[in-house]
Design a protein around this motif. Structure first.
Motif, PDB file in Angstrom:
ATOM      1  N   GLY A 114      18.910 -49.336   2.984  1.00  0.00           N
ATOM      2  CA  GLY A 114      18.027 -50.487   3.048  1.00  0.00           C
ATOM      3  C   GLY A 114      17.316 -50.742   1.729  1.00  0.00           C
ATOM      4  O   GLY A 114      17.680 -50.208   0.674  1.00  0.00           O
ATOM      5  N   TYR A 115      16.262 -51.558   1.819  1.00  0.00           N
ATOM      6  CA  TYR A 115      15.486 -51.950   0.646  1.00  0.00           C
ATOM      7  C   TYR A 115      14.032 -51.547   0.829  1.00  0.00           C
ATOM      8  O   TYR A 115      13.519 -51.517   1.945  1.00  0.00           O
ATOM      9  CB  TYR A 115      15.594 -53.458   0.408  1.00  0.00           C
ATOM     10  N   SER A 116      13.398 -51.238  -0.289  1.00  0.00           N
ATOM     11  CA  SER A 116      11.997 -50.855  -0.247  1.00  0.00           C
ATOM     12  C   SER A 116      11.149 -52.018   0.251  1.00  0.00           C
ATOM     13  O   SER A 116      11.352 -53.173  -0.149  1.00  0.00           O
ATOM     14  CB  SER A 116      11.528 -50.424  -1.643  1.00  0.00           C
ATOM     15  N   THR A 117      10.197 -51.707   1.120  1.00  0.00           N
ATOM     16  CA  THR A 117       9.323 -52.768   1.638  1.00  0.00           C
ATOM     17  C   THR A 117       8.244 -53.145   0.635  1.00  0.00           C
ATOM     18  O   THR A 117       7.613 -54.193   0.778  1.00  0.00           O
ATOM     19  CB  THR A 117       8.651 -52.309   2.939  1.00  0.00           C
ATOM     20  N   GLN A 118       8.010 -52.295  -0.374  1.00  0.00           N
ATOM     21  CA  GLN A 118       6.955 -52.567  -1.347  1.00  0.00           C
ATOM     22  C   GLN A 118       7.497 -53.006  -2.702  1.00  0.00           C
ATOM     23  O   GLN A 118       6.720 -53.387  -3.573  1.00  0.00           O
ATOM     24  CB  GLN A 118       6.099 -51.302  -1.535  1.00  0.00           C
ATOM     25  N   ARG A 119       8.806 -52.941  -2.872  1.00  0.00           N
ATOM     26  CA  ARG A 119       9.435 -53.381  -4.124  1.00  0.00           C
ATOM     27  C   ARG A 119      10.515 -54.386  -3.755  1.00  0.00           C
ATOM     28  O   ARG A 119      11.599 -54.011  -3.329  1.00  0.00           O
ATOM     29  CB  ARG A 119      10.043 -52.197  -4.887  1.00  0.00           C
TER      30      ARG A 119
END
Length: 319
Positions: free
Chosen positions: A80-85
């Motif tokens: 997945g992808y970072s929620t903060q970046r």
């Protein structure tokens, strides 16, 4: 040996799956709604928009379905992808932080092994001397000192007061890369990380060597006229290292916990600092990926420890 390694790898994979289930459940049981990590609190969303976002992320599904969906994606390398970046994939982000942590832990454990084994040998050979008492007191202090206290005291004393080492970071900002600059930032946190482990290795090495020195084959070697140096190094130390090898393997997992504190205190850009920031910001994908990689490293190290134990002592049979 091959069947032993295959069986241990299978057990390790089962442990990784169990670890992922545990962390996944604990993150879902944490206070708050997981959807909060994906939205900007300064941008209000309607209930319909929240429901649509929840459905798109799969957070409206039952927990087992959410987990197996994450697991199937993770097995293909998609964490997945970072929620903060925004737009930053998790796996490359975590992999980028591995080598600074490996460097710090390798340096710290190298110092701990050298100091611990050497100190244990000297302490055992000079048993009940002033040197032995001094080493024993220092070892007890090192074992009793928690990682966060050691890091804070070391930072204050050697960086703030004495100014012997930089107070944080891995490299000087804006300066060209150099080995000397890297070592100047590495030496203090590595030495602080090694304190507790060196003390523990020293105590184990002393106890094990004292036991070996009382064995018949050591007395026989002395009776044959073998020099005391070679009696200690060749005949006694190798057998005394057996429990120490196991201890060194088990301390790597403990060193990860110590590295988390040290990286936070010294702003070292490794896995520990990444995990702390991810927990503070509830970056669930980063937490899951980093935890699994750390778990895989600990399991791999334990496997290598068992193999090394068998190599050091030919009497050990694996099957």
């Amino acid at each position: 040996m091959l069947s032993f390694i295959a069986r241990r790898i299978g057990i390790g994979l089962i442990m990784l799956v169990a670890l992922s289930v545990l962390v996944f459940i604990l993150l879902r049981l944490a206070p708050g709604d997981p959807i909060d990590a994906y939205i900007n609190p300064s941008v209000p969303l309607s209930m319909d928009e929240l429901a649509a976002l929840r459905e798109r992320l799969g957070l409206n599904q039952p927990l087992p379905i959410q987990y197996f969906g994450w697991l199937s994606a993770a097995l293909s390398g998609d964490f997945g992808y970072s929620t903060q970046r925004a737009g930053v994939a998790v796996l490359p982000l975590v992999i980028e932080r591995i080598w600074p942590t490996v460097l710090l832990m390798a340096a710290g454990l190298f110092i701990a092994i050298i100091v611990g084994i050497a100190g244990g040998i000297v302490s055992a050979v000079r048993r009940n001397s002033a040197l032995d008492v001094g080493f024993s007191v220092g070892a007890f202090i090192g074992i009793s000192s928690p990682a966060f206290l050691t890091a804070l005291v070391g930072l204050y004393l050697f960086s703030v007061q004495l100014r012997w080492a930089p107070s944080g970071g891995m490299l000087t900002p804006g300066a060209p890369f150099s080995i000397g600059d890297l070592l100047s930032h590495l030496i203090l946190p590595a030495c602080l990380l090694s304190i507790g482990h060196a003390a523990l290795i020293m105590r184990y090495m002393r106890s094990s060597l004292l036991e070996v020195l009382n064995q018949d084959y050591v007395r026989t070697a002395r009776a044959k006229g073998v020099k005391e140096f070679w009696v200690i190094i060749k005949h006694a130390t190798r057998n005394a290292l057996l429990p120490v090898v196991t201890l060194i393997g088990s301390t790597i997992g403990i060193a990860i916990g110590g590295a988390i504190f040290l990286e936070s205190v010294f702003n070292w850009p490794g896995m520990g600092l990444l995990l702390v920031n991810a927990v503070n910001t509830r970056d669930y994908p980063v937490i899951m990926c980093a935890t699994l990689i750390v778990g895989a490293c600990v399991i791999a190290v334990n496997l290598l420890t068992d193999i090394t134990y068998a190599a050091v002592d030919p009497r050990i049979q694996v099957g």
